[in-house]
Design a protein around this motif. Sequence first.
Motif, mmCIF file in Angstrom:
data_model
loop_
_atom_site.group_PDB
_atom_site.id
_atom_site.type_symbol
_atom_site.label_atom_id
_atom_site.label_comp_id
_atom_site.label_asym_id
_atom_site.label_seq_id
_atom_site.Cartn_x
_atom_site.Cartn_y
_atom_site.Cartn_z
ATOM 1 N N GLY A 175 0.800 -1.221 0.000
ATOM 2 C CA GLY A 175 0.000 0.000 0.000
ATOM 3 C C GLY A 175 0.828 1.263 0.000
ATOM 4 O O GLY A 175 0.292 2.363 -0.169
ATOM 5 N N THR A 176 2.146 1.137 0.194
ATOM 6 C CA THR A 176 3.043 2.288 0.099
ATOM 7 C C THR A 176 3.702 2.275 -1.276
ATOM 8 O O THR A 176 3.767 1.237 -1.935
ATOM 9 N N PRO A 177 4.227 3.410 -1.729
ATOM 10 C CA PRO A 177 4.859 3.465 -3.053
ATOM 11 C C PRO A 177 6.303 2.969 -3.033
ATOM 12 O O PRO A 177 7.230 3.666 -3.477
ATOM 13 N N VAL A 178 6.516 1.775 -2.487
ATOM 14 C CA VAL A 178 7.863 1.202 -2.416
ATOM 15 C C VAL A 178 7.827 -0.230 -2.944
ATOM 16 O O VAL A 178 7.001 -1.039 -2.517
ATOM 17 N N ARG A 179 8.708 -0.523 -3.881
ATOM 18 C CA ARG A 179 8.866 -1.882 -4.398
ATOM 19 C C ARG A 179 10.053 -2.550 -3.720
ATOM 20 O O ARG A 179 10.983 -1.877 -3.267
ATOM 21 N N LEU A 180 10.029 -3.877 -3.659
ATOM 22 C CA LEU A 180 11.096 -4.625 -2.990
ATOM 23 C C LEU A 180 11.516 -5.804 -3.853
ATOM 24 O O LEU A 180 10.682 -6.622 -4.241
ATOM 25 N N THR A 181 12.803 -5.874 -4.135
ATOM 26 C CA THR A 181 13.343 -6.967 -4.933
ATOM 27 C C THR A 181 14.514 -7.604 -4.217
ATOM 28 O O THR A 181 15.457 -6.911 -3.809
ATOM 29 N N GLU A 182 14.454 -8.920 -4.069
ATOM 30 C CA GLU A 182 15.574 -9.686 -3.528
ATOM 31 C C GLU A 182 16.304 -10.337 -4.692
ATOM 32 O O GLU A 182 15.696 -11.016 -5.519
ATOM 33 N N ILE A 183 17.605 -10.128 -4.765
ATOM 34 C CA ILE A 183 18.423 -10.766 -5.792
ATOM 35 C C ILE A 183 19.379 -11.727 -5.096
ATOM 36 O O ILE A 183 20.142 -11.327 -4.209
ATOM 37 N N ALA A 184 19.310 -12.993 -5.505
ATOM 38 C CA ALA A 184 20.077 -14.058 -4.857
ATOM 39 C C ALA A 184 21.088 -14.638 -5.843
ATOM 40 O O ALA A 184 20.762 -15.527 -6.630
ATOM 41 N N PRO A 185 22.317 -14.147 -5.830
ATOM 42 C CA PRO A 185 23.325 -14.655 -6.760
ATOM 43 C C PRO A 185 23.928 -15.983 -6.285
ATOM 44 O O PRO A 185 24.000 -16.271 -5.085
ATOM 45 N N GLY A 186 24.373 -16.753 -7.266
ATOM 46 C CA GLY A 186 25.192 -17.922 -6.986
ATOM 47 C C GLY A 186 26.651 -17.499 -6.956
ATOM 48 O O GLY A 186 26.999 -16.452 -6.401
ATOM 49 N N ALA A 187 27.508 -18.292 -7.591
ATOM 50 C CA ALA A 187 28.949 -18.024 -7.559
ATOM 51 C C ALA A 187 29.297 -16.813 -8.419
ATOM 52 O O ALA A 187 29.146 -16.842 -9.632
ATOM 53 N N VAL A 188 29.748 -15.750 -7.763
ATOM 54 C CA VAL A 188 30.187 -14.533 -8.450
ATOM 55 C C VAL A 188 31.651 -14.311 -8.066
ATOM 56 O O VAL A 188 31.976 -14.231 -6.882
ATOM 57 N N GLU A 189 32.514 -14.187 -9.055
ATOM 58 C CA GLU A 189 33.934 -14.004 -8.754
ATOM 59 C C GLU A 189 34.214 -12.544 -8.436
ATOM 60 O O GLU A 189 34.335 -11.695 -9.321
ATOM 61 N N THR A 190 34.291 -12.259 -7.161
ATOM 62 C CA THR A 190 34.616 -10.933 -6.650
ATOM 63 C C THR A 190 35.622 -11.130 -5.522
ATOM 64 O O THR A 190 36.304 -12.154 -5.473
ATOM 65 N N GLU A 191 35.681 -10.187 -4.586
ATOM 66 C CA GLU A 191 36.550 -10.346 -3.415
ATOM 67 C C GLU A 191 35.888 -11.193 -2.325
ATOM 68 O O GLU A 191 36.449 -11.377 -1.246
ATOM 69 N N PHE A 192 34.686 -11.726 -2.610
ATOM 70 C CA PHE A 192 33.926 -12.480 -1.620
ATOM 71 C C PHE A 192 34.752 -13.598 -0.985
ATOM 72 O O PHE A 192 34.861 -13.700 0.247
#
Length: 255
Positions: A175-192
Amino acid sequence: MTSVPTTPSTQTDRPTAVVTGASSGIGAATARTLAADGYHVVVGARRVDRLEALAEEIDGTALALDVTDEDSVAAFTSVLPRVDVLVNNAGGAKGLAPILDADLDDWQWMWETNVVGTLRMTKALLPKLIESGNGLVVTITSIAAFETYDNGAGYTTAKHAQGVLHRTLRGELLGTPVRLTEIAPGAVETEFSLVRFDGDEEKAAKVYEGIDPLVAADIAEVIGFVASRPSHVNLDTIVVRPRDQAPNGRFSRRS
């Protein structure tokens, strides 16, 4: 440290996006993508030297931010006159130990960074996101928010909790003007993996050995797409894996 600009060209003519954990990896790539899409991007992280270089590159704003510190979050969020998009990207893993040998300091860090840090940022900026009239919260969790794997309970429990925090908002903000998106990555080659293994480059490299992992720009492009959707379109959950990865930690590795 770069102060928040007050000129109309940066604070009223362009919508504002906030990206946490933006000194490298997915956060830095996301800042570049959103800036290219017309946002004034405020980047936050602890490594301010990297932030300042990034902010200069994208004509954005760099502000020191430690999401595990209440005062740091308050200082960061209090000077933002407008927020249209929040990307909760700050997070990470430490260690790869079985529960029997769990390092409580590592667990504490993972929960403070991934869960409580996301809570602090979201709680502080929700009033401004609502006020924007078309707010968007993107939370970067992980496939670890849906799956478990041996020796990874510290990270998977934190990511499960972070995901539940985000998904709960979907109902609370209905009911508020806010959208919510969850992004769930698998293996991403970063400094993780480098962070997970305390800077051990050999161990970190083995995680991606024999596969074609995702790269930070792959996730940033998805975030850019999410942010470009019309206000009535809410992309609830997006899982992104490399082709070489299946659920529950299974990989197809080439020798």
